[in-house]
Design an enzyme around this catalytic site. Structure first.
Site, PDB file in Angstrom:
ATOM      1  N   ASP A 198      -4.151  -8.531 -18.568  1.00 21.76           N
ATOM      2  CA  ASP A 198      -4.237  -7.262 -19.289  1.00 21.76           C
ATOM      3  C   ASP A 198      -4.121  -7.412 -20.797  1.00 21.76           C
ATOM      4  O   ASP A 198      -4.373  -6.463 -21.532  1.00 21.76           O
ATOM      5  CB  ASP A 198      -3.142  -6.301 -18.790  1.00 21.76           C
ATOM      6  CG  ASP A 198      -3.430  -5.834 -17.382  1.00 21.76           C
ATOM      7  OD1 ASP A 198      -4.595  -5.514 -17.115  1.00 21.76           O
ATOM      8  OD2 ASP A 198      -2.507  -5.814 -16.557  1.00 21.76           O
TER       9      ASP A 198
ATOM     10  N   HIS B  61       4.083 -12.790 -15.683  1.00 25.60           N
ATOM     11  CA  HIS B  61       3.474 -12.618 -14.368  1.00 25.60           C
ATOM     12  C   HIS B  61       4.381 -13.224 -13.315  1.00 25.60           C
ATOM     13  O   HIS B  61       4.997 -14.274 -13.552  1.00 25.60           O
ATOM     14  CB  HIS B  61       2.090 -13.287 -14.314  1.00 25.60           C
ATOM     15  CG  HIS B  61       1.273 -12.802 -13.174  1.00 25.60           C
ATOM     16  ND1 HIS B  61       1.381 -13.320 -11.908  1.00 25.60           N
ATOM     17  CD2 HIS B  61       0.364 -11.807 -13.111  1.00 25.60           C
ATOM     18  CE1 HIS B  61       0.571 -12.670 -11.111  1.00 25.60           C
ATOM     19  NE2 HIS B  61      -0.067 -11.745 -11.803  1.00 25.60           N
TER      20      HIS B  61
HETATM   21  N1  CMC Z   1       8.377  -8.695 -22.085  1.00 25.35           N
HETATM   22  C1  CMC Z   1       9.670  -9.067 -22.285  1.00 25.35           C
HETATM   23  N2  CMC Z   1      10.412  -9.665 -21.338  1.00 25.35           N
HETATM   24  C2  CMC Z   1       9.851  -9.894 -20.161  1.00 25.35           C
HETATM   25  C3  CMC Z   1       8.518  -9.526 -19.878  1.00 25.35           C
HETATM   26  C4  CMC Z   1       7.772  -8.924 -20.904  1.00 25.35           C
HETATM   27  N3  CMC Z   1       6.505  -8.566 -20.702  1.00 25.35           N
HETATM   28  N4  CMC Z   1       8.211  -9.873 -18.615  1.00 25.35           N
HETATM   29  C5  CMC Z   1       9.322 -10.427 -18.101  1.00 25.35           C
HETATM   30  N5  CMC Z   1      10.315 -10.444 -19.040  1.00 25.35           N
HETATM   31  C6  CMC Z   1      11.654 -11.019 -18.894  1.00 25.35           C
HETATM   32  C7  CMC Z   1      12.526 -10.134 -18.022  1.00 25.35           C
HETATM   33  O1  CMC Z   1      13.208  -9.196 -18.802  1.00 25.35           O
HETATM   34  C8  CMC Z   1      13.443 -11.164 -17.385  1.00 25.35           C
HETATM   35  O2  CMC Z   1      14.402 -11.556 -18.343  1.00 25.35           O
HETATM   36  P1  CMC Z   1      15.921 -11.948 -17.877  1.00 25.35           P
HETATM   37  O3  CMC Z   1      15.757 -13.149 -16.989  1.00 25.35           O
HETATM   38  O4  CMC Z   1      16.649 -12.196 -19.138  1.00 25.35           O
HETATM   39  O5  CMC Z   1      16.430 -10.741 -17.125  1.00 25.35           O
HETATM   40  C9  CMC Z   1      12.543 -12.372 -17.162  1.00 25.35           C
HETATM   41  O6  CMC Z   1      11.513 -12.254 -18.175  1.00 25.35           O
HETATM   42  C10 CMC Z   1      11.895 -12.396 -15.789  1.00 25.35           C
HETATM   43  O7  CMC Z   1      11.166 -11.192 -15.623  1.00 25.35           O
HETATM   44  P2  CMC Z   1      11.051 -10.328 -14.321  1.00 25.35           P
HETATM   45  O8  CMC Z   1      11.049  -8.883 -14.716  1.00 25.35           O
HETATM   46  O9  CMC Z   1      12.030 -10.796 -13.310  1.00 25.35           O
HETATM   47  O10 CMC Z   1       9.612 -10.743 -13.849  1.00 25.35           O
HETATM   48  P3  CMC Z   1       8.805 -10.069 -12.665  1.00 25.35           P
HETATM   49  O11 CMC Z   1       8.106 -11.182 -11.990  1.00 25.35           O
HETATM   50  O12 CMC Z   1       9.667  -9.213 -11.838  1.00 25.35           O
HETATM   51  O13 CMC Z   1       7.768  -9.109 -13.418  1.00 25.35           O
HETATM   52  C11 CMC Z   1       5.869  -8.396 -14.617  1.00 25.35           C
HETATM   53  C12 CMC Z   1       6.435  -9.458 -13.672  1.00 25.35           C
HETATM   54  C13 CMC Z   1       4.383  -8.683 -14.792  1.00 25.35           C
HETATM   55  C14 CMC Z   1       6.036  -7.001 -13.974  1.00 25.35           C
HETATM   56  C15 CMC Z   1       6.618  -8.463 -15.962  1.00 25.35           C
HETATM   57  O14 CMC Z   1       6.387  -9.712 -16.568  1.00 25.35           O
HETATM   58  C16 CMC Z   1       6.206  -7.333 -16.916  1.00 25.35           C
HETATM   59  O15 CMC Z   1       6.782  -6.263 -16.869  1.00 25.35           O
HETATM   60  N6  CMC Z   1       5.207  -7.581 -17.807  1.00 25.35           N
HETATM   61  C17 CMC Z   1       4.711  -6.524 -18.672  1.00 25.35           C
HETATM   62  C18 CMC Z   1       3.760  -5.613 -17.920  1.00 25.35           C
HETATM   63  C19 CMC Z   1       2.430  -6.266 -17.624  1.00 25.35           C
HETATM   64  O16 CMC Z   1       1.813  -6.896 -18.489  1.00 25.35           O
HETATM   65  N7  CMC Z   1       1.948  -6.134 -16.380  1.00 25.35           N
HETATM   66  C20 CMC Z   1       0.638  -6.668 -15.936  1.00 25.35           C
HETATM   67  C21 CMC Z   1       0.808  -7.789 -14.944  1.00 25.35           C
HETATM   68  S1  CMC Z   1      -0.704  -8.715 -14.607  1.00 25.35           S
HETATM   69  C22 CMC Z   1      -1.824  -7.590 -13.903  1.00 25.35           C
HETATM   70  C23 CMC Z   1      -1.279  -6.816 -12.729  1.00 25.35           C
HETATM   71  O17 CMC Z   1      -0.769  -7.383 -11.780  1.00 25.35           O
HETATM   72  O18 CMC Z   1      -1.419  -5.601 -12.764  1.00 25.35           O
END
Ligand code: CMC
Length: 392
Positions: free
Chosen positions: A327, A270
């Site tokens: 989720d 998140h």
């Molecule tokens: N699985 C594997 N790696 C992950 C995940 C994950 N679910 N989430 C983040 N990472 C890694 C990402 O690859 C990055 O790694 P690195 O630093 O090596 O490049 C690091 O963690 C930071 O991630 P980010 O993509 O910069 O994080 P963000 O804040 O941009 O994204 C997120 C947040 C929720 C979109 C992301 O964690 C994600 O895609 N999660 C899976 C989808 C999900 O469960 N979404 C629901 C969110 S909560 C309800 C809502 O808001 O709808």
């Protein structure tokens, strides 16, 4: 480029001042209008929570009764609107029906002037909250080829939705207190979450002066994606993939860690919560006790527990501070209620509607509101010469 500061994905940009929802991501705190989410999830109905978000206070008896009547009066769709359902292809995604129908509400229901006075806004808010639920259930009924079921005036919000979803020709549907409680809690936990992708979209559209239905319809579309509201469905797909491929939790985790695979651990991570998501904590124990009390065993719940354990013990997730989000367990609860998977994101939208309305109102009521207009860092071609087609 000049004075523009790039903040990719708005990780560190405050887009507004807001008095609606407070999040402390380090300490896992979430409050609606100052009231902790734990208290609302345990003790409030979804509609009471909606009133808190939209009008700023928990309602007294009189306000609650008045809003209840507004919801009841507005719960049915205009006859002309029902025709729209027939025009969608049978396999249309319920999210596309929902966003189109919410947009259409503006033309069918309330003229613009209804938003301008306090009473008109109360009615418009009740109208949208009531009709989102009716549209969601009706889109499901059209999808499975059954007649649309009318809402009942005597049922609370969550029960009425279940009635419209699950009553069948010649077969009434009676819900149980456990199911109604679980759905109510699911909706409360989704009701607002400050400046997430869909809410920022609603505020963006609202800042240009667009009406509430247009703004919320944009929010529904923003919610659709798998990184946002679509994640609840993606989590179940992931758990099924693990089950059907006979993978161990660790094997799936290893696949996620291999970035080339493109796999993500859905329901994890998140932008704001860096230690835990309080909504996930509540939903995890709700899933446990709900399945227990209904004597349901869901093998996907066992897989979810294993995946969670394996991820939490793994340095990849710990070092990136990735924890289960709302989720991760919500799909398990929706499955136990009997909601089909392609309706999961619609359920999120029903829950988020009060938040979108509250945020639309906050933008609209702000006398000095400027239109939202981010800047960019241009990385395209420098100035080029136009050439006639034969010279290209
Ligand atoms: N699985 C594997 N790696 C992950 C995940 C994950 N679910 N989430 C983040 N990472 C890694 C990402 O690859 C990055 O790694 P690195 O630093 O090596 O490049 C690091 O963690 C930071 O991630 P980010 O993509 O910069 O994080 P963000 O804040 O941009 O994204 C997120 C947040 C929720 C979109 C992301 O964690 C994600 O895609 N999660 C899976 C989808 C999900 O469960 N979404 C629901 C969110 S909560 C309800 C809502 O808001 O709808």
């Amino acid at each position: 480029t000049g004075l523009i500061t790039l903040d990719d994905g708005y990780a560190n940009t405050g887009s507004c001042r807001s008095a609606i929802t407070f999040i402390d991501g380090e300490r896992g705190i979430l409050r609606y209008r100052g009231v902790p989410i734990e208290d609302l999830a345990a003790r409030s109905s979804f509609i009471e929570t909606a009133e808190l978000l939209i009008f700023g206070q928990l309602p007294d008896d009189e306000e609650r009764a008045e809003f209840r009547s507004l919801l009841t009066e507005n719960s049915w769709l205009h006859r002309d609107m029902r025709k729209h359902f027939d025009a969608f292809p049978k396999n249309a995604h319920p999210m596309s029906i929902l966003s189109a129908m919410i947009s259409a509400l503006q033309s069918h229901d309330l003229p613009e002037h209804h938003f301008t006075d306090a009473m008109g806004f109360r009615e418009a808010a009740a109208n949208l909250i009531a009709k989102t639920r009716t549209i969601a259930a009706a889109s499901y009924k059209s999808h499975i080829g059954q007649p649309i079921v009318y809402p009942r005036y005597d049922l609370p919000y969550a029960e009425n939705f279940l009635h419209m979803m699950f009553t069948q020709p010649y077969r009434d549907y009676e819900t149980t207190p456990e199911v109604a409680h679980a759905l109510n809690m699911f909706l409360v936990l989704h009701a607002d979450h400050e400046q997430n992708c869909s809410t920022s979209t609603v505020r963006m559209v609202a800042s240009g002066g667009a009406n509430m239905y247009a703004s919320v319809s944009a929010g529904v579309n923003a919610l659709w994606g798998p990184l946002h509201g679509g994640a609840n469905m993606a989590v179940i797909e992931m758990l099924e993939q693990i089950r059907d491929g006979s993978l161990s939790a660790q094997q799936y985790i290893d696949r996620v860690k291999d970035k080339k695979s493109g796999a993500k651990l859905m329901g994890f991570g998140h932008r704001v919560y860096r230690n835990f998501d309080p909504r996930a904590t509540i939903l995890k124990s709700a899933a446990d006790s709900m399945l227990d009390s209904m004597h349901i065993t869901d093998p996907l719940l066992d897989i979810a527990r294993e995946v969670e354990q394996a991820a939490l013990a793994d340095d990849y997730f710990a070092s990136r501070r990735l924890y289960p989000n709302v989720d991760f367990y919500s799909g398990i609860i929706l499955r136990a209620i009997g909601i089909p998977m392609d309706m999961f994101t619609v359920m999120f939208a029903i829950g988020r509607t009060p938040g979108w309305i509250a945020q639309w109102k906050e933008v609209t009521d702000n006398p000095g509101q400027r239109i939202y207009r981010p800047r960019q860092v241009y990385v395209g071609e420098p100035q080029r010469e136009w050439k006639a087609r034969e010279d290209r």
